[in-house]
Design a protein around this motif. Structure first.
Motif, PDB file in Angstrom:
ATOM      1  N   ALA A   1       0.840  -1.208   0.000  1.00  0.00           N
ATOM      2  CA  ALA A   1       0.000   0.000   0.000  1.00  0.00           C
ATOM      3  C   ALA A   1       0.875   1.258   0.000  1.00  0.00           C
ATOM      4  O   ALA A   1       0.664   2.191   0.779  1.00  0.00           O
ATOM      5  N   LEU A   2       1.837   1.281  -0.906  1.00  0.00           N
ATOM      6  CA  LEU A   2       2.738   2.431  -1.024  1.00  0.00           C
ATOM      7  C   LEU A   2       2.028   3.535  -1.796  1.00  0.00           C
ATOM      8  O   LEU A   2       1.464   3.296  -2.866  1.00  0.00           O
ATOM      9  N   LYS A   3       2.080   4.769  -1.256  1.00  0.00           N
ATOM     10  CA  LYS A   3       1.423   5.889  -1.920  1.00  0.00           C
ATOM     11  C   LYS A   3       2.091   6.204  -3.255  1.00  0.00           C
ATOM     12  O   LYS A   3       3.282   6.005  -3.439  1.00  0.00           O
ATOM     13  N   ILE A   4       1.281   6.720  -4.175  1.00  0.00           N
ATOM     14  CA  ILE A   4       1.789   7.124  -5.478  1.00  0.00           C
ATOM     15  C   ILE A   4       2.257   8.573  -5.382  1.00  0.00           C
ATOM     16  O   ILE A   4       1.450   9.498  -5.278  1.00  0.00           O
ATOM     17  N   PHE A   5       3.573   8.746  -5.370  1.00  0.00           N
ATOM     18  CA  PHE A   5       4.204  10.067  -5.410  1.00  0.00           C
ATOM     19  C   PHE A   5       4.932  10.158  -6.747  1.00  0.00           C
ATOM     20  O   PHE A   5       5.927   9.455  -6.970  1.00  0.00           O
ATOM     21  N   PHE A   6       4.458  11.009  -7.635  1.00  0.00           N
ATOM     22  CA  PHE A   6       4.918  11.041  -9.014  1.00  0.00           C
ATOM     23  C   PHE A   6       5.860  12.221  -9.247  1.00  0.00           C
ATOM     24  O   PHE A   6       5.616  13.324  -8.748  1.00  0.00           O
ATOM     25  N   VAL A   7       6.947  11.993 -10.000  1.00  0.00           N
ATOM     26  CA  VAL A   7       7.851  13.085 -10.365  1.00  0.00           C
ATOM     27  C   VAL A   7       8.102  13.061 -11.869  1.00  0.00           C
ATOM     28  O   VAL A   7       8.161  11.993 -12.489  1.00  0.00           O
ATOM     29  N   GLN A   8       8.237  14.243 -12.431  1.00  0.00           N
ATOM     30  CA  GLN A   8       8.599  14.408 -13.835  1.00  0.00           C
ATOM     31  C   GLN A   8       9.282  15.763 -13.979  1.00  0.00           C
ATOM     32  O   GLN A   8       9.213  16.600 -13.086  1.00  0.00           O
TER      33      GLN A   8
ATOM     34  N   VAL B   1       1.863  14.870  -8.819  1.00  0.00           N
ATOM     35  CA  VAL B   1       3.263  15.270  -8.884  1.00  0.00           C
ATOM     36  C   VAL B   1       3.709  15.850  -7.548  1.00  0.00           C
ATOM     37  O   VAL B   1       3.021  16.678  -6.953  1.00  0.00           O
ATOM     38  N   THR B   2       4.854  15.420  -7.072  1.00  0.00           N
ATOM     39  CA  THR B   2       5.432  15.988  -5.850  1.00  0.00           C
ATOM     40  C   THR B   2       6.658  16.841  -6.140  1.00  0.00           C
ATOM     41  O   THR B   2       7.120  17.565  -5.265  1.00  0.00           O
ATOM     42  N   ARG B   3       7.188  16.770  -7.361  1.00  0.00           N
ATOM     43  CA  ARG B   3       8.340  17.587  -7.735  1.00  0.00           C
ATOM     44  C   ARG B   3       8.445  17.657  -9.251  1.00  0.00           C
ATOM     45  O   ARG B   3       8.336  16.645  -9.937  1.00  0.00           O
ATOM     46  N   TYR B   4       8.638  18.858  -9.763  1.00  0.00           N
ATOM     47  CA  TYR B   4       9.046  19.036 -11.157  1.00  0.00           C
ATOM     48  C   TYR B   4      10.558  19.283 -11.144  1.00  0.00           C
ATOM     49  O   TYR B   4      11.209  19.197 -10.122  1.00  0.00           O
ATOM     50  N   GLY B   5      11.103  19.610 -12.271  1.00  0.00           N
ATOM     51  CA  GLY B   5      12.516  19.919 -12.332  1.00  0.00           C
ATOM     52  C   GLY B   5      12.978  20.019 -13.761  1.00  0.00           C
ATOM     53  O   GLY B   5      12.200  19.789 -14.695  1.00  0.00           O
ATOM     54  N   ILE B   6      14.238  20.376 -13.982  1.00  0.00           N
ATOM     55  CA  ILE B   6      14.764  20.469 -15.336  1.00  0.00           C
ATOM     56  C   ILE B   6      15.698  19.322 -15.679  1.00  0.00           C
ATOM     57  O   ILE B   6      16.081  19.167 -16.826  1.00  0.00           O
ATOM     58  N   SER B   7      16.065  18.509 -14.708  1.00  0.00           N
ATOM     59  CA  SER B   7      17.039  17.450 -14.949  1.00  0.00           C
ATOM     60  C   SER B   7      16.433  16.079 -14.680  1.00  0.00           C
ATOM     61  O   SER B   7      16.062  15.766 -13.542  1.00  0.00           O
ATOM     62  N   THR B   8      16.326  15.286 -15.729  1.00  0.00           N
ATOM     63  CA  THR B   8      15.803  13.924 -15.594  1.00  0.00           C
ATOM     64  C   THR B   8      16.708  13.076 -14.709  1.00  0.00           C
ATOM     65  O   THR B   8      16.250  12.335 -13.841  1.00  0.00           O
ATOM     66  N   GLY B   9      18.013  13.204 -14.935  1.00  0.00           N
ATOM     67  CA  GLY B   9      18.964  12.415 -14.157  1.00  0.00           C
ATOM     68  C   GLY B   9      18.920  12.726 -12.685  1.00  0.00           C
ATOM     69  O   GLY B   9      19.001  11.826 -11.839  1.00  0.00           O
ATOM     70  N   SER B  10      18.792  14.026 -12.322  1.00  0.00           N
ATOM     71  CA  SER B  10      18.770  14.387 -10.904  1.00  0.00           C
ATOM     72  C   SER B  10      17.507  13.873 -10.227  1.00  0.00           C
ATOM     73  O   SER B  10      17.545  13.471  -9.054  1.00  0.00           O
ATOM     74  N   LEU B  11      16.381  13.864 -10.947  1.00  0.00           N
ATOM     75  CA  LEU B  11      15.162  13.289 -10.366  1.00  0.00           C
ATOM     76  C   LEU B  11      15.356  11.810 -10.065  1.00  0.00           C
ATOM     77  O   LEU B  11      14.969  11.332  -8.993  1.00  0.00           O
ATOM     78  N   ALA B  12      15.959  11.080 -11.005  1.00  0.00           N
ATOM     79  CA  ALA B  12      16.188   9.651 -10.797  1.00  0.00           C
ATOM     80  C   ALA B  12      17.137   9.410  -9.634  1.00  0.00           C
ATOM     81  O   ALA B  12      16.909   8.523  -8.793  1.00  0.00           O
TER      82      ALA B  12
ATOM     83  N   TYR C   1      16.419   9.549  -1.639  1.00  0.00           N
ATOM     84  CA  TYR C   1      15.420   9.839  -0.604  1.00  0.00           C
ATOM     85  C   TYR C   1      14.390   8.731  -0.421  1.00  0.00           C
ATOM     86  O   TYR C   1      13.637   8.750   0.545  1.00  0.00           O
ATOM     87  N   GLY C   2      14.343   7.776  -1.343  1.00  0.00           N
ATOM     88  CA  GLY C   2      13.478   6.623  -1.161  1.00  0.00           C
ATOM     89  C   GLY C   2      12.052   6.812  -1.665  1.00  0.00           C
ATOM     90  O   GLY C   2      11.650   7.890  -2.104  1.00  0.00           O
ATOM     91  N   PRO C   3      11.258   5.747  -1.595  1.00  0.00           N
ATOM     92  CA  PRO C   3       9.920   5.732  -2.210  1.00  0.00           C
ATOM     93  C   PRO C   3       8.904   6.638  -1.539  1.00  0.00           C
ATOM     94  O   PRO C   3       7.829   6.857  -2.110  1.00  0.00           O
ATOM     95  N   PHE C   4       9.194   7.166  -0.335  1.00  0.00           N
ATOM     96  CA  PHE C   4       8.255   8.119   0.267  1.00  0.00           C
ATOM     97  C   PHE C   4       8.499   9.534  -0.257  1.00  0.00           C
ATOM     98  O   PHE C   4       7.688  10.425  -0.040  1.00  0.00           O
ATOM     99  N   TRP C   5       9.626   9.732  -0.938  1.00  0.00           N
ATOM    100  CA  TRP C   5       9.869  10.991  -1.648  1.00  0.00           C
ATOM    101  C   TRP C   5       9.228  10.943  -3.029  1.00  0.00           C
ATOM    102  O   TRP C   5       8.529  11.863  -3.441  1.00  0.00           O
ATOM    103  N   ALA C   6       9.469   9.840  -3.737  1.00  0.00           N
ATOM    104  CA  ALA C   6       8.853   9.629  -5.045  1.00  0.00           C
ATOM    105  C   ALA C   6       8.813   8.133  -5.311  1.00  0.00           C
ATOM    106  O   ALA C   6       9.833   7.460  -5.210  1.00  0.00           O
ATOM    107  N   SER C   7       7.645   7.629  -5.658  1.00  0.00           N
ATOM    108  CA  SER C   7       7.491   6.192  -5.881  1.00  0.00           C
ATOM    109  C   SER C   7       7.316   5.840  -7.357  1.00  0.00           C
ATOM    110  O   SER C   7       7.307   4.660  -7.707  1.00  0.00           O
ATOM    111  N   ILE C   8       7.169   6.835  -8.214  1.00  0.00           N
ATOM    112  CA  ILE C   8       7.114   6.584  -9.656  1.00  0.00           C
ATOM    113  C   ILE C   8       7.597   7.836 -10.377  1.00  0.00           C
ATOM    114  O   ILE C   8       7.172   8.950 -10.074  1.00  0.00           O
ATOM    115  N   GLY C   9       8.533   7.643 -11.290  1.00  0.00           N
ATOM    116  CA  GLY C   9       9.080   8.769 -12.036  1.00  0.00           C
ATOM    117  C   GLY C   9       9.073   8.481 -13.523  1.00  0.00           C
ATOM    118  O   GLY C   9       9.296   7.350 -13.951  1.00  0.00           O
TER     119      GLY C   9
END
Length: 565
Positions: A181-188, A235-246, A252-260
């Motif tokens: 039951a991990l929450k969906i925290f999405f980043v792009q 979405v919990t975070r946008y950004g300009i760098s794909t690599g830095s998001l990954a 920071y783990g899946p409670f920061w972002a669970s799908i990117g």
């Protein structure tokens, strides 16, 4: 000609934000410089391939020696820079031999390639200065994938449309009863400046509409915008760098972002750099996805001279040679030339499949892309509530304060209609927050705040950060990205609270709480003038980051930061 003359005795040089060029210090003959302007997905590739090419002491048929330099930017920034230069040339502000013109361009995907063609065509109808996609040689590619923690990967592996599945879902268990039951925290990344973000946005419209991207119309964008807005709300975070998001997903783990939504290469890099015990991530390949084609674009334009064209063709040949293609594979990129092996990076241990099965998506028309970007900025983008904490202590006197004021004014002026902002000034004391909205009246209030800044007093940095957190916790905006930005040029010298005490307080708004607040810190000036370690500690407690901003770079640092939310 716009090339720079140089001597080989210059040694190793680096371009800011870009790639270096190596030289032979024993050769004194002058030559010309060929400028490459590439998307950020090729940054490491440039850093390694460019010195290798220059070490060969390349020369033209007439014996003229040349070297290459490579600058990498967000793909949207590459397009903007090329279009702006072309427009300046058209208006007679610069000449075609201006050294700012790049000879060779690479974008991280075909959508932005189409945008570049369309925008240059608007300036120069019928000239065909930018070659079509089908006539542009491929350097490398990397498919867009969903990066997820290994423990929930099975819940998405056989899903036909991931975006339609996550539309109503709160946790992965809503998608698959067997999943945690991990929450969906999405980043792009932000689609206005990043290729991966734009491809993500187009894919969302395609999936919710059930249409291939090339069949979408402006009317479809209007029709399906509410559903895309629902996806963007996750979405919990946008950004300009794909690599830095990954990388931050691993850090920071899946409670920061669970799908990117990232490139396959970013998954490989993030897993390779993960520390022992950190969560492993898996690339989920959609049934249909963008392949993120990185091509060598040689403009058929007056600002590319015959000499530069001849040199660029040598560069393209080098980049498509087997050794250089093998270098791309070692960096997690799929080779652009058939027959080159993938190498050891493409393994399940790094979260990817050597031979994934997916259909490649094609770009929509430029006018549809423009409608998507307008819709995202005005309607679908997740709103934000940000507290900006500004140090105007005595050390900010002179040009420093003026540069910060200009950067703040630009930041305020770029607020979206759904965004709002609290502004806190501090020196020897912390002033009460001034709250503004992203409308015309709010921006006028923000300008008045900027005008009121005065350089005087001490630096109660830690107290100011705590005031910002307390205010935002009391005024948390549900359904928005809540964050604090701290801009300081000094070391704390008067706070009532200590740094360890502040860190303990900041953890109350950590990633595992419903009061998720990220802190971003900017050290203004030279690092010897403040405590970068303290600023790093403040930022990393909550999944943010620290950046250095000098007078000549502070505007860009602030502009990049604004894309995070």
């Amino acid at each position: 000609m716009k090339h720079h003359r140089w001597g080989w005795s210059l040694g190793l040089a680096l371009l800011a934000g870009g790639c270096g060029f190596a030289s032979n210090p024993t050769t004194q003959a002058p030559g010309l410089e060929i400028k490459l302007l590439f998307g950020s997905a090729l940054k490491e590739f440039c850093e390694q391939a460019v010195p290798q090419f220059n070490q060969q002491n390349p020369k033209l048929a007439d014996g003229t020696r040349f070297r290459i330099s490579c600058t990498t930017l967000g793909t949207g920034d590459v397009v903007t820079q090329v279009v702006n230069l072309a427009q300046q040339w058209q208006q007679g502000q610069i000449k075609e031999d201006n050294p700012q013109f790049p000879t060779l361009i690479s974008l991280d995907g075909d959508i932005y390639h189409s945008q570049l063609i369309a925008r240059i065509e608007q300036l120069f109808p019928g000239k065909n200065y930018i070659p079509p996609i089908t006539e542009t040689p491929l350097i490398a590619f990397s498919p867009m994938v969903f990066m997820v923690p290994s423990q929930v990967a099975d819940s998405l592996k056989n899903v036909d449309s991931v975006y339609r599945k996550i539309l109503p879902a709160t946790t992965f268990q809503d998608i698959d009863p067997k999943a945690p039951a991990l929450k969906i925290f999405f980043v792009q990344t932000a689609p206005t400046r990043s290729n991966s973000g734009l491809q993500t946005l187009v894919t969302q419209f395609a999936e919710v509409s059930g249409k291939p991207p090339e069949q979408l119309t402006v009317k479809d964008v209007e029709t399906y915008l509410p559903q895309v807005k629902t996806i963007q709300a996750k979405v919990t975070r946008y950004g300009i760098s794909t690599g830095s998001l990954a990388r931050d997903m691993v850090r920071y783990g899946p409670f920061w972002a669970s799908i990117g939504s990232v490139y396959e290469s970013a998954v490989i890099e993030a897993n390779q750099k993960a520390s022992p015990g950190q969560t492993r991530y898996v690339a989920i390949y959609p049934k249909a996805t963008f392949t993120s084609n990185m091509r060598a674009i040689l403009p058929n334009a007056p600002w590319v001279s015959p000499q530069e064209r001849e040199a660029a063709q040598q560069v393209i040949q080098f980049m498509r040679s087997q050794p250089t293609q093998e270098l791309a594979a070692r960096l997690g990129l799929r080779p652009g030339v058939p027959g080159v092996g993938l190498g050891a990076q493409f393994t399940p241990a790094n979260g990817v499949q050597p031979q994934p099965n997916y259909n490649s998506l094609r770009p929509p028309s430029p006018e549809v892309v423009a409608a998507m970007l307008r819709g995202w900025e005005q309607v679908a983008k997740k709103p934000s509530r940000v507290v900006v904490v500004v140090d105007d202590s005595g050390s900010m006197r002179g040009q420093r304060l003026a540069a910060v004021q200009q950067s703040l004014y630009t930041y305020i002026n770029n607020l979206g209609p759904q965004d709002d902002l609290a502004l806190i000034r501090f020196s020897s004391q912390v002033d009460p927050p001034i709250f503004i909205r992203g409308d015309a009246a709010g921006k006028q209030q923000g300008l008045a705040f900027v005008n009121s800044l005065q350089a005087k007093g001490a630096t109660v940095l830690y107290d100011a950060v705590l005031v910002a957190q307390n205010w935002l916790r009391k005024n948390l905006r549900p359904g928005a990205i809540n964050a604090v930005v701290v801009l300081t040029d000094g070391e704390d010298n008067g706070s009532r609270i200590t740094l360890p005490q502040l860190e303990q307080k900041l953890r109350q708004s950590g990633l595992n709480t419903d009061e998720r607040i990220s802190f971003f810190t900017i050290g203004y000036g030279e690092e010897g003038e403040f405590n970068p370690q303290a600023l790093q500690r403040i930022a990393t407690v909550s999944g943010g980051y620290y950046k250095l901003g000098k007078p000549e770079t502070i505007a860009n640092v602030m502009a990049d930061l604004q894309l995070e939310f």
